[in-house]
Design an enzyme around this catalytic site. Structure first.
Site, PDB file in Angstrom:
ATOM      1  NE  ARG A 227      -4.182  -1.499  -0.095  1.00  0.00           N
ATOM      2  CZ  ARG A 227      -4.267  -2.512  -0.970  1.00  0.00           C
ATOM      3  NH1 ARG A 227      -3.274  -2.773  -1.803  1.00  0.00           N
ATOM      4  NH2 ARG A 227      -5.356  -3.267  -1.032  1.00  0.00           N
ATOM      5  CD  GLU A 256      -2.591   3.211  -5.332  1.00  0.00           C
ATOM      6  OE1 GLU A 256      -1.437   2.940  -5.005  1.00  0.00           O
ATOM      7  OE2 GLU A 256      -3.411   2.357  -5.693  1.00  0.00           O
ATOM      8  CG  HIS A 288      -2.777  -0.885  -6.902  1.00  0.00           C
ATOM      9  ND1 HIS A 288      -3.226  -0.214  -5.798  1.00  0.00           N
ATOM     10  CD2 HIS A 288      -2.845  -2.204  -6.578  1.00  0.00           C
ATOM     11  CE1 HIS A 288      -3.562  -1.074  -4.849  1.00  0.00           C
ATOM     12  NE2 HIS A 288      -3.334  -2.291  -5.304  1.00  0.00           N
TER      13      HIS A 288
HETATM   14  O1  LIG Z   1      -5.820  -5.687  -2.272  1.00  0.00           O
HETATM   15  C1  LIG Z   1      -5.711  -6.192  -3.391  1.00  0.00           C
HETATM   16  O2  LIG Z   1      -6.188  -7.300  -3.685  1.00  0.00           O
HETATM   17  C2  LIG Z   1      -4.984  -5.453  -4.459  1.00  0.00           C
HETATM   18  O3  LIG Z   1      -4.255  -4.398  -3.920  1.00  0.00           O
HETATM   19  C3  LIG Z   1      -5.918  -4.972  -5.538  1.00  0.00           C
HETATM   20  O4  LIG Z   1      -6.781  -4.033  -4.989  1.00  0.00           O
HETATM   21  P1  LIG Z   1      -7.995  -3.410  -5.851  1.00  0.00           P
HETATM   22  O5  LIG Z   1      -9.040  -4.462  -5.960  1.00  0.00           O
HETATM   23  O6  LIG Z   1      -8.424  -2.263  -4.993  1.00  0.00           O
HETATM   24  O7  LIG Z   1      -7.473  -3.010  -7.167  1.00  0.00           O
END
Ligand SMILES: O=C(O)[C@H](O)COP(=O)(O)O
Length: 314
Positions: A227, A256, A288
């Protein structure tokens, strides 16, 4: 059960839930308020991270029996409040852990082998061999903070590289054949690479700050696929400037989500640390996507379906 899907996922999810007799409704565009106005009609809700499942949402969800989070991070859900209402919580870290492990490894190999700058220089007509001399993982010590699904997946990948893997986690007795569990102090003493695999919680918010970075004995490389808000970006850029951090692979940024693209349309608004990161040669940035592969989309959906179908709810 009547299940509301508020984020889109692989088609297999709705197909299999339907085949098992559940009624599914997809609504990927209504606002949080609009969803709250109708959520009482549903026994289940399937989300990724479009909005927060907070007290207001949970109070409106009078018939909700489960929340399924198609992913690993749970910071957008008020878990104690959901639990106090007897709502089951399902997540799917098993679905994207391998993707995150491979992405972290890819970032590390990219940094160690200077792939980003070497590629850019060759394309620009420069044949710089000495400048792009790489490093090997063999013999290095990689320290993982957080040794759950993601940390485990990364340590499994590292096994073949003849490096030593240390892990630190607040939970005891998690070490295994792929990583030795140590104290944070020992990890900071010995690591050449730090990779974060922690959820975002009050304990990990702004965890990597100047004091934390200075606690490392040697200059080190940082990988963050966890994160963005666990790293104080200004502390990171100061450490990159001083050489205490040798390079960074960042799949997540504190800037982000919705505001990120706006920072580029009005560059005067762009924070100085972000300006530094986007021009730094020894920094690799991705949006991400560590857990966001063709395969993980399928595995995430299948994991969630299996867990919903295993719920003892009629
Ligand atoms: O926590 C997760 O599985 C990943 O960081 C992806 O997160 P997101 O579904 O918010 O893109």
């Amino acid at each position: 059960m009547r299940i509301l899907h508020i984020d889109s996922n692989h088609d297999l999810m709705i197909e299999q839930l339907q085949a098992a007799g559940h009624i599914n409704e997809e609504d990927y565009t209504s606002s949080k308020e609009e969803i709250e106005a109708k959520i009482e009609q549903y026994e289940g809700v399937v989300i990724r991270s479009r909005f927060k499942i907070d007290k207001q949402f949970l109070d409106a969800a009078t018939n909700l029996k489960f929340i399924a989070r198609v992913g690993a991070g749970l910071e957008s859900i008020d878990i104690p409040y959901a639990e106090s209402k007897g709502i089951a919580l399902i997540a799917a870290p098993e679905g994207n852990r391998n993707a995150v492990g491979e992405h972290a490894l890819g970032m590390l190999l990219m940094l160690f082998n200077k792939l980003k700058q070497a590629d850019a220089e060759v394309r620009a007509g420069q044949w710089n061999r000495e400048k792009n001399r790489g490093l090997e993982l063999e013999g290095k010590t990689v320290g993982l903070i957080g040794y759950g699904n993601m940390g485990n997946a990364f340590s499994k990948k590292l096994k073949g590289f003849d490096c030593e893997v240390l892990c630190y986690d607040i939970r005891p007795n998690l070490g295994n054949e792929n990583a030795t569990q140590v104290s944070l102090e020992e990890l900071q003493q010995r690591a050449d690479v730090l990779s974060l695999h922690t959820p975002w919680t009050p304990l990990t918010d702004k965890m990597v700050d100047t004091e934390f970075i200075n606690g490392f004995k040697k200059p080190f490389w940082l990988i963050n696929t966890a994160r963005g808000k666990s790293v104080v970006t200004e502390a990171l850029t100061n450490a990159l400037k001083s050489g205490k951090i040798l390079g960074a692979g960042l799949d997540v940024l504190e800037y982000e989500k919705l505001s990120f693209e706006n920072l580029f349309t009005d560059t005067e608004q762009m924070p100085e640390p972000l300006q530094y990161l986007i021009q730094a040669e020894n920094v690799v940035l991705t949006p991400h996507i560590a857990g966001w592969t063709v395969e993980s989309k399928i595995k995430l959906a299948q994991t969630i379906v299996d867990k919903i179908l295993a719920l003892a709810i009629k």
